[in-house]
Design a protein around this motif. Structure first.
Motif, PDB file in Angstrom:
ATOM      1  N   TRP A   5      -5.492   4.095   3.129  1.00  0.00           N
ATOM      2  CA  TRP A   5      -5.569   3.139   2.018  1.00  0.00           C
ATOM      3  C   TRP A   5      -4.418   2.149   2.114  1.00  0.00           C
ATOM      4  O   TRP A   5      -3.306   2.508   2.503  1.00  0.00           O
ATOM      5  N   ALA A   6      -4.700   0.901   1.766  1.00  0.00           N
ATOM      6  CA  ALA A   6      -3.702  -0.164   1.807  1.00  0.00           C
ATOM      7  C   ALA A   6      -3.844  -1.017   0.551  1.00  0.00           C
ATOM      8  O   ALA A   6      -4.873  -1.012  -0.113  1.00  0.00           O
ATOM      9  N   THR A   7      -2.799  -1.778   0.257  1.00  0.00           N
ATOM     10  CA  THR A   7      -2.780  -2.671  -0.903  1.00  0.00           C
ATOM     11  C   THR A   7      -2.823  -4.109  -0.413  1.00  0.00           C
ATOM     12  O   THR A   7      -2.075  -4.492   0.482  1.00  0.00           O
ATOM     13  N   VAL A   8      -3.699  -4.890  -1.030  1.00  0.00           N
ATOM     14  CA  VAL A   8      -3.847  -6.287  -0.650  1.00  0.00           C
ATOM     15  C   VAL A   8      -2.635  -7.077  -1.146  1.00  0.00           C
ATOM     16  O   VAL A   8      -2.246  -6.973  -2.307  1.00  0.00           O
ATOM     17  N   ILE A   9      -2.045  -7.857  -0.251  1.00  0.00           N
ATOM     18  CA  ILE A   9      -0.947  -8.753  -0.622  1.00  0.00           C
ATOM     19  C   ILE A   9      -1.509 -10.136  -0.931  1.00  0.00           C
ATOM     20  O   ILE A   9      -1.164 -10.746  -1.939  1.00  0.00           O
ATOM     21  N   SER A  10      -2.399 -10.618  -0.044  1.00  0.00           N
ATOM     22  CA  SER A  10      -3.019 -11.929  -0.270  1.00  0.00           C
ATOM     23  C   SER A  10      -4.329 -11.994   0.507  1.00  0.00           C
ATOM     24  O   SER A  10      -4.560 -11.224   1.436  1.00  0.00           O
ATOM     25  N   VAL A  18      -2.628  -7.123   4.186  1.00  0.00           N
ATOM     26  CA  VAL A  18      -2.515  -5.857   3.463  1.00  0.00           C
ATOM     27  C   VAL A  18      -1.250  -5.121   3.868  1.00  0.00           C
ATOM     28  O   VAL A  18      -0.710  -5.324   4.957  1.00  0.00           O
ATOM     29  N   SER A  19      -0.796  -4.269   2.977  1.00  0.00           N
ATOM     30  CA  SER A  19       0.407  -3.481   3.203  1.00  0.00           C
ATOM     31  C   SER A  19       0.047  -2.005   3.152  1.00  0.00           C
ATOM     32  O   SER A  19      -0.548  -1.543   2.176  1.00  0.00           O
ATOM     33  N   VAL A  65      -7.725  -1.269  -0.674  1.00  0.00           N
ATOM     34  CA  VAL A  65      -8.797  -1.256   0.314  1.00  0.00           C
ATOM     35  C   VAL A  65      -8.575  -0.069   1.250  1.00  0.00           C
ATOM     36  O   VAL A  65      -7.447   0.360   1.473  1.00  0.00           O
ATOM     37  N   GLU A  66      -9.680   0.464   1.764  1.00  0.00           N
ATOM     38  CA  GLU A  66      -9.590   1.554   2.729  1.00  0.00           C
ATOM     39  C   GLU A  66      -9.801   0.968   4.117  1.00  0.00           C
ATOM     40  O   GLU A  66     -10.833   0.367   4.397  1.00  0.00           O
ATOM     41  N   LEU A  67      -8.791   1.129   4.967  1.00  0.00           N
ATOM     42  CA  LEU A  67      -8.856   0.639   6.342  1.00  0.00           C
ATOM     43  C   LEU A  67      -9.273   1.766   7.268  1.00  0.00           C
ATOM     44  O   LEU A  67      -8.986   2.937   7.013  1.00  0.00           O
ATOM     45  N   GLY A  68      -9.927   1.403   8.354  1.00  0.00           N
ATOM     46  CA  GLY A  68     -10.320   2.385   9.345  1.00  0.00           C
ATOM     47  C   GLY A  68     -10.126   1.832  10.739  1.00  0.00           C
ATOM     48  O   GLY A  68     -10.260   0.632  10.972  1.00  0.00           O
TER      49      GLY A  68
END
Length: 159
Positions: A5-10, A18-19, A65-68
Motif C-alpha cells: 500500500w502507498a499514499t498518493v502525493i500528487s 506515490v510514497s 493505492v495498492e501497488l503490485g
C-alpha cells in the motif's frame, strides 16, 4: 504478485507520484535485542520511497493505492544485482589464477571481476527497468480522504 500500500502525493496527466513507507522487519519479533536487522534499520535515515506510476483514474493527495509488482521481475533484478558481481569475482579470479599462477594474481582478478560484475549490473539495470513488466502497477484504489467521515459525537437518541 508482490503487493504494498502507498499514499498518493500528487497526480498529473495520468501519472501518480506515490510514497511507500518502509516497514521495519523487527517490530513484532521476540528477539529484537539481538537482531542485526534492527540495527541496520536504525542506521538508514530513509523511511519512505517515492515512485511515479501510471494511473488513468484521477487521484487526490492522501488517497491510498495498492501497488503490485510481478515476482519474476523482482527476482530477476535481485539475481542481476547479487549474482553478476559474484560470478565475475569467481570467474575472473579463477582465470587470473590459471593464467598467472599466483595467489596475488587471483586476488587482483577477483577484485577486477567483482567490480566488473557490479558495473555490468549497473549498466544493464536502466535498460531492464524500462521494460513494462518490471514496472509497478496500481492494483486497487482506496477512497479519497475527504469521502469517509467518522462522527465521534455521542448519539442524541441514547443519552
Amino acid at each position: 504478485m508482490i503487493k504494498e500500500w502507498a499514499t498518493v502525493i500528487s497526480w498529473q496527466s495520468g501519472m501518480a507520484k506515490v510514497s511507500c513507507d518502509v516497514k521495519a522487519s523487527c517490530s513484532s519479533c521476540a528477539s529484537r535485542a539481538g537482531c542485526g536487522s534492527r540495527i541496520l534499520n536504525k542506521l538508514g535515515p530513509q523511511t519512505q520511497h517515492t515512485i511515479v506510476v501510471p494511473s488513468e483514474q484521477p487521484l487526490v493527495a492522501g488517497q491510498k493505492v495498492e501497488l503490485g509488482i510481478a515476482e519474476g521481475s523482482l527476482l530477476s533484478s535481485a539475481l542481476l544485482v547479487y549474482m553478476s558481481p559474484l560470478v565475475g569475482l569467481f570467474v575472473v579470479g579463477g582465470l587470473f589464477q590459471v593464467l598467472f599462477g599466483g595467489d596475488l594474481a587471483a586476488l587482483c582478478g577477483a577484485l577486477l571481476g567483482g567490480v566488473g560484475g557490479f558495473l555490468l549490473a549497473r549498466g544493464l539495470s536502466p535498460m531492464l527497468a524500462a521494460r513494462a513488466e518490471w514496472q509497478p502497477v496500481i492494483l486497487s484504489v482506496g477512497l479519497p480522504p475527504d469521502m469517509l467521515r467518522v462522527d465521534a459525537s455521542p448519539s442524541e437518541t441514547g443519552q
